[in-house]
Design a protein around this motif. Sequence first.
Motif, short mmCIF file in Angstrom:
data_model
loop_
_atom_site.label_atom_id
_atom_site.label_comp_id
_atom_site.label_asym_id
_atom_site.label_seq_id
_atom_site.Cartn_x
_atom_site.Cartn_y
_atom_site.Cartn_z
N CYS A 144 -9.24 0.02 -7.03
CA CYS A 144 -10.03 -0.19 -5.82
C CYS A 144 -11.49 -0.50 -6.13
O CYS A 144 -12.13 0.16 -6.94
CB CYS A 144 -9.95 1.03 -4.90
SG CYS A 144 -10.74 0.71 -3.31
N PRO A 181 0.86 1.68 -4.35
CA PRO A 181 -0.57 1.74 -4.04
C PRO A 181 -1.41 1.18 -5.19
O PRO A 181 -1.04 1.32 -6.35
CB PRO A 181 -0.84 3.23 -3.87
CG PRO A 181 0.46 3.93 -3.85
CD PRO A 181 1.50 2.99 -4.37
N GLY A 238 -7.37 8.30 -4.93
CA GLY A 238 -6.51 7.43 -4.14
C GLY A 238 -5.95 8.15 -2.93
O GLY A 238 -5.99 9.37 -2.85
N SER A 244 0.82 -1.23 0.00
CA SER A 244 0.00 0.00 0.00
C SER A 244 0.84 1.26 0.00
O SER A 244 0.40 2.31 -0.43
CB SER A 244 -0.87 0.07 1.25
OG SER A 244 -1.41 -1.16 1.54
N CYS A 275 -12.72 4.68 1.68
CA CYS A 275 -11.29 4.33 1.67
C CYS A 275 -10.85 4.12 3.11
O CYS A 275 -11.33 4.79 4.02
CB CYS A 275 -10.49 5.47 1.03
SG CYS A 275 -8.70 5.22 1.02
N CYS A 318 -4.70 1.86 -5.60
CA CYS A 318 -5.96 2.60 -5.55
C CYS A 318 -6.71 2.57 -6.89
O CYS A 318 -7.93 2.57 -6.90
CB CYS A 318 -5.70 4.05 -5.17
SG CYS A 318 -4.83 4.20 -3.62
#
Length: 329
Positions: A259, A254, A309, A250, A273, A256
């Motif tokens: 996601c 990342p 993100g 992460s 989040c 994101c």
Amino acid sequence: MALFDNFGRLHDNLRISVTDRCNIRCFYCMPEEGGQYAPKPEILSFEEMAHFVRIAAGLGVRKLRITGGEPLARKDLHKLIALLHEIEGIEDIALTTNAVLLGAQAEALYNAGLRRLNIHLDTLDRERFHQITRRDELPRVLESIDKAQARGFGPIKINAVAVKGVTDPDIIPMARFARERDMEVRFIEYMPLDHQGLWDSKQVLTMDQMLAMLRDEFGQLDAVPDQDPRAPATEFKYRDTGQRVGFIASVTKPFCLNCNRIRLTADGRLRYCLFAVEEMDIRPQLRGPNPETAVAAAIKENLRRKWIGHQIGAEQFVPPPRPMYAIGG
Ligand code: SAM
């Protein structure tokens, strides 16, 4: 029905925290003493959680992960699992646990239909386990893993948080433990989610550093092409055994953009989040006169606000106002 955010990401995955309490005290998550917990009446009942899931499933949620705090510290968790299993549209239920209480509850959970487990274990060294968690529970965790494997749970994945200067000596033993038991271990980079803001980027044992350690010990590892690009782990295969090892990177990588997750906290807050600084209380809608419409509208509104993100490492990063145990890991 399907839930898309403003960036075109499909959201079909819901994490539900069933309690903010925990039976261990990992230093990177909880204070040793004096944690702040939501008062009991604030916590959603199992019926309320199931009601929320029914509405979310109607909007396209298909996968659930039960987490906490420590989810097995919530009394009769198997009853919630059984309720969730009944819900049309839900295709997959997984549990994230520290496994201290898993041995005692394995049978009831299995009978309620649970199969997928993510077990949190950072070290096989009893003293270091005690130092990290401030509890001497390693023997119970290991017994629980034996029991869960014998009972037929699977896949079981091990989540190991990696903190530089603390768990460096654990990377190889944890990898070996998982290889011997044919489980996948996923090493999690240390994230800024602790209660006191102790996190420092220098303490992050990175995926690349851990990968180099594994290559030195076990030989070549090959990247697994993303089977599910929305899964948080980056996976590799050992060339000798073909088994997998994963990283939740992460901080350094990342994920994101892929996601697909929304989160519900034990006290009924909706979060788009883990690192969100805003949350939406959905209890008034859930407990109000027209929950089907009101909760569905709240879920869509929350998702509409979702950012592209988190920005760990960037100057503008603001840690979430609640620690991990209160949000739900
Ligand atoms: N009690 C359960 C457990 O231990 O898995 C579920 C909740 S716990 C908060 C979920 C996961 O978050 C665990 O694997 C835990 O180690 C991880 N975690 C907690 N604080 C973290 C941090 N600061 N950085 C990275 N992972 C963290």
